[in-house]
Write an enzyme that holds these catalytic residues in place. Structure first.
Site, mmCIF file in Angstrom:
data_model
loop_
_atom_site.group_PDB
_atom_site.id
_atom_site.type_symbol
_atom_site.label_atom_id
_atom_site.label_comp_id
_atom_site.label_asym_id
_atom_site.label_seq_id
_atom_site.Cartn_x
_atom_site.Cartn_y
_atom_site.Cartn_z
ATOM 1 N N CYS A 81 0.867 -1.178 0.000
ATOM 2 C CA CYS A 81 0.000 0.000 0.000
ATOM 3 C C CYS A 81 0.901 1.224 0.000
ATOM 4 C CB CYS A 81 -0.906 0.004 1.229
ATOM 5 S SG CYS A 81 -1.965 1.459 1.345
ATOM 6 N N GLU A 122 -4.945 -8.489 -2.467
ATOM 7 C CA GLU A 122 -5.143 -8.292 -1.026
ATOM 8 C C GLU A 122 -4.273 -7.132 -0.561
ATOM 9 O OE1 GLU A 122 -3.460 -9.364 3.155
ATOM 10 O OE2 GLU A 122 -2.487 -9.201 1.206
ATOM 11 N N ARG A 169 -7.851 -10.062 11.959
ATOM 12 C CA ARG A 169 -7.027 -9.453 10.912
ATOM 13 C C ARG A 169 -7.940 -8.894 9.821
ATOM 14 N NH1 ARG A 169 -1.654 -10.173 10.308
ATOM 15 N NH2 ARG A 169 -0.668 -9.687 8.320
ATOM 16 N N ARG A 171 -8.425 -7.070 6.308
ATOM 17 C CA ARG A 171 -7.752 -6.801 5.038
ATOM 18 C C ARG A 171 -8.799 -6.563 3.959
ATOM 19 N NH1 ARG A 171 -4.139 -6.168 7.956
ATOM 20 N NH2 ARG A 171 -1.987 -6.950 7.834
#
Length: 431
Positions: A81, A122, A169, A171
């Protein structure tokens, strides 16, 4: 049906491949993993240790080898990212501004060059909001790039623990598919809400409540035609789910229909049953005093406790930095928190548990971290330093989520196969 051909980018230690292989019916025909900041390619070495050494396993800069990629139906990868902004050069051509964003454009080079039917990516969920000064710009650029390449896109932020896994988590998963697929033809006939709640890519496997969040209303927007205009001027507050078709975006805040998650305690028990007691080196060492005069236990209590600290900004302005307290030790009755790359070290984010057998405080073992991501125990053991094992798990995805998505991809792929049979082909020409 033939196995679906897969190309895997930024493969790490192979989470995408493991998930797809667990689903069955996939053949990873090409992969790439390259860590530019170090001579030691531990993640790649782990990959070939588990999947075998092959000429289709490429350990080079993707920018140099992307044209060598083999034909494939599905392109997958977890990419950084970073900065996806674009700009117009002096000659009027579109170019890349922000060198760190180049890896996303390598993905798009492959998409335009090979035109895979499906793309599954992802990333961290903050991608939807970055950068802070132009909310949603980066994700808007991605959507626009896929639109210009002839794809529809659906996305969903998924917390693995909401669907039964052992880690909280979060995502964002992004599924893109060409407008030529039978799935796209069928999706084009559906209402946006019907897609997100029932019949899209994610909903059948990751079920949600019938109605979206009342706190965050649904939104519909149209992307500008020029991707440079998107980069320069466009911003949007995206919800945790959405679709893009022909540049028209619909986004909604969906509420998951949760399943009871596996707990951290269950993971600890599993690993104990498989491997026996945890090594002494993972227990807190009270004999060492750090530079601040604290023992390891005292340091962790401070780091994880609530605090208010006066700080001075670069402008000279004084402000109070506040931080809430965290559970210490981590409760074994809940799923684990999100693992970071610093897991296993003396810092605020590391899990510290009371071992249920010795009643002493310790960090999680690498094998317990592997299981939190749904990997087999000792997946990263061979030839990898301890610190790197933690680092790789902090970067990895939850394998079981990919397995569920793999099952859905097979259903979608089969729509095209059935279409070809209906048209009288004995062997689908697309395979």
């Amino acid at each position: 049906m033939k196995d679906i051909k897969v190309a895997e980018l930024f493969a790490g230690v192979g989470g995408f491949r493991l998930g797809l292989e667990n689903a069955g019916g996939f053949d990873v025909s090409w992969m790439n993993q390259w860590e530019p900041s170090t001579k030691s390619q531990h993640a790649f070495n782990c990959y070939i240790e588990n999947f075998g050494d092959d000429s289709s396993h490429v350990n080079e800069d993707i920018a140099k080898v992307w044209k060598d990629i083999t034909d494939h139906d599905l392109l997958v990868g977890g990419f950084p990212c970073q900065d996806y902004s674009v700009a117009r050069s002096l000659s009027g051509e579109k170019g890349i501004q922000g060198k760190k964003g180049v890896l996303f454009w390598e993905i798009m080079n492959i998409v335009q060059y090979k035109k895979p039917k499906y793309v599954l990516l992802e990333n961290v969920d903050r991608l939807l909001k970055s950068p802070s000064k132009q909310r949603g710009r980066d994700f808007s650029i991605m959507l626009t790039a896929f639109r210009d390449a002839g794809y529809y896109v659906e996305w969903r932020v998924i917390n693995a623990a909401d669907y039964g896994f052992a880690q909280r988590r979060r995502r964002v998963f992004i599924f893109a598919y060409t407008v030529e697929t039978e799935f796209a033809t069928q999706q084009a006939k559906l209402d946006e809400k019907d897609i997100l709640h029932k019949k899209g890519f994610f909903a059948p496997s990751f079920k949600v409540e019938k109605e979206p969040s009342l706190k965050h209303k649904d939104k519909s927007v149209t992307l500008p035609r020029d991707i440079v205009d998107v980069s320069d001027e466009f911003s949007e507050n995206y919800r945790n789910a959405g679709i893009m078709r022909d540049g028209k975006v619909y986004t909604a805040e969906l509420i998951p229909l949760t399943k009871s998650p596996k707990t951290l305690g269950e993971v600890v028990e599993e690993i104990y049953q498989e491997l026996g007691p945890v090594d002494e080196r993972f227990y807190l060492d009270e004999s060492k005093i750090n530079k601040k005069g604290r023992t390891e236990l005292e340091e962790l209590k401070y780091l994880k406790g609530p605090k208010k600290i006066e700080r001075i900004a670069q402008t000279g302005h004084k402000y109070i930095y506040s931080e809430g307290g965290m559970s210490f030790p981590d409760p074994l009755t809940l799923p684990g928190r999100t693992m970071l790359t610093s897991e296993g070290t003396s810092n605020r984010s590391s899990h510290v548990i009371e071992d249920p057998y010795t009643k002493r405080l310790r960090y999680l073992s690498p094998e317990e971290c592997e299981r939190l991501n749904d990997f087999p125990a000792k997946w990263t053991e061979t030839g990898m330093p301890l610190r790197t094992r933690y680092f790789c798990m902090g970067n990895a995805l939850v394998v079981g989520l990919v397995a569920l998505m793999g099952e859905r991809i097979k259903e979608i792929y089969n729509l095209d196969v059935e279409k070809f049979y209906e048209q009288g082909f004995e062997q689908p020409t697309m395979l």
